[in-house]
Design a protein around this motif. Structure first.
Motif, mmCIF file in Angstrom:
data_model
loop_
_atom_site.group_PDB
_atom_site.id
_atom_site.type_symbol
_atom_site.label_atom_id
_atom_site.label_comp_id
_atom_site.label_asym_id
_atom_site.label_seq_id
_atom_site.Cartn_x
_atom_site.Cartn_y
_atom_site.Cartn_z
ATOM 1 N N PRO A 1 25.296 -14.789 -14.354
ATOM 2 C CA PRO A 1 25.968 -13.319 -14.202
ATOM 3 C C PRO A 1 26.556 -13.931 -16.097
ATOM 4 N N ALA A 2 27.484 -15.020 -16.425
ATOM 5 C CA ALA A 2 27.975 -14.476 -16.986
ATOM 6 C C ALA A 2 27.310 -14.161 -18.257
ATOM 7 N N VAL A 3 26.113 -14.053 -18.709
ATOM 8 C CA VAL A 3 25.442 -13.539 -20.175
ATOM 9 C C VAL A 3 25.395 -11.191 -19.048
ATOM 10 N N LEU A 4 25.088 -11.306 -17.843
ATOM 11 C CA LEU A 4 25.488 -10.244 -17.363
ATOM 12 C C LEU A 4 26.255 -9.776 -17.960
ATOM 13 N N ARG B 1 17.970 -21.829 -6.811
ATOM 14 C CA ARG B 1 19.745 -20.998 -6.900
ATOM 15 C C ARG B 1 20.621 -21.775 -7.811
ATOM 16 N N ALA B 2 20.102 -23.218 -8.811
ATOM 17 C CA ALA B 2 20.842 -23.455 -9.241
ATOM 18 C C ALA B 2 21.419 -23.813 -10.339
ATOM 19 N N PHE B 3 22.100 -23.761 -12.107
ATOM 20 C CA PHE B 3 23.156 -24.197 -12.117
ATOM 21 C C PHE B 3 23.107 -22.270 -13.671
ATOM 22 N N HIS B 4 21.562 -22.847 -13.529
ATOM 23 C CA HIS B 4 21.324 -21.349 -14.425
ATOM 24 C C HIS B 4 21.241 -19.482 -13.583
ATOM 25 N N ALA B 5 20.956 -20.285 -12.687
ATOM 26 C CA ALA B 5 21.255 -18.976 -11.759
ATOM 27 C C ALA B 5 22.410 -19.009 -11.036
#
Length: 256
Positions: A82-85, A73-77
């Motif tokens: 969350p931002a794109v969703l 659970r790093a930056f992308h997760a």
């Protein structure tokens, strides 16, 4: 209500990456024929997350479990997904998106690592383990939480009989794969195997393989790829998200 699983991969300019992701998703579909499973990418490949959600929406799907295809659970997760969703769901009224946990850590991932080591020719008997040191080589991250998870996996895996298990990283932090291999050799470890803790081929996995070869590792496993354990893990994360009352919806994910 129609429900689907949307797998969100990182994406890469390397065509092997997308091909591997599609193979893994295909295996998950085979395991559960009644579930619609789609693929999307954050970058480089298509469809994008927004495109995939729009396609699902137009086909009548109103409930989606978004699964980050990441091992930690790093930056992308934590931020990108969350931002794109959240952005996509504001344009699709009535669409509910729940975010599943990332894949790691999981005993299924360790089983997949051992599968790849065995396929590379390494014995897994107690005698083999007692004379073999393993380098758990991940892509690397600037996120301390992600690095701590890799280190913990290495510690736990060591308890299954290997004489040593050391974490290594292809980027961001040290040690590199070649450093970990050389350190084990200097300690007198008889046989050294490198287990890439990455899902798909690409630039960083290639760096792991190059470092292993440079330092003279005895065995280098393939990436996890479309291992059956990973396909089962995708479905396990989907089921957990569906059954959990606390799994964050996309609109709440930025503040969860």
């Amino acid at each position: 209500m129609s429900r689907a699983l949307l797998v969100i991969a990182h994406g890469s300019r390397d065509p092997r990456h997308a091909a591997t992701v599609h193979a893994l998703v295909g295996r998950a579909r085979e395991l559960r024929p009644g579930l619609r499973v789609e693929t999307s990418f954050l970058d480089f490949n298509g469809p994008t997350v927004s495109q995939a959600l729009a396609s699902l929406y137009l086909s009548g799907v109103r409930e989606v479990v978004a699964l980050p295809l990441f091992l930690t659970r790093a930056f992308h997760a934590k931020a990108d997904i969350p931002a794109v969703l959240a952005e996509a769901t504001t344009r699709l009224p009535g669409l509910s998106v729940r975010v599943a946990d990332v894949l790691g850590p999981s005993p299924l991932l360790v089983a997949a690592l051992e599968r790849r080591l065995a396929e590379a020719g390494l014995g897994l008997t107690p005698a083999d383990r007692a004379t073999t040191g393993v380098v758990l080589a991940s892509a690397g991250s600037s996120d301390p939480e992600a690095i701590a998870v890799i280190a913990e996996i290495a510690r736990e895996w060591r308890h299954t009989g290997w004489c040593a298990v050391r974490p290594a990283f292809a980027s961001a932090v040290l040690p590199r794969t070649e450093d970990a291999v050389r350190a084990l050799r200097a300690e007198g470890v008889r046989r050294i195997a490198v287990a890439p803790y990455v899902i798909a081929p690409g630039r960083l996995p290639d760096r792991i393989v190059a470092g292993a070869a440079e330092a003279g590792a005895d065995v280098v496993a393939e990436v996890l790829g479309a291992a059956p354990e990973l396909a089962r893990l995708l479905l396990r994360r989907f089921d957990s998200a569906v059954s959990s009352r606390t799994a964050p919806a996309a609109r709440d994910a930025l503040t969860a």
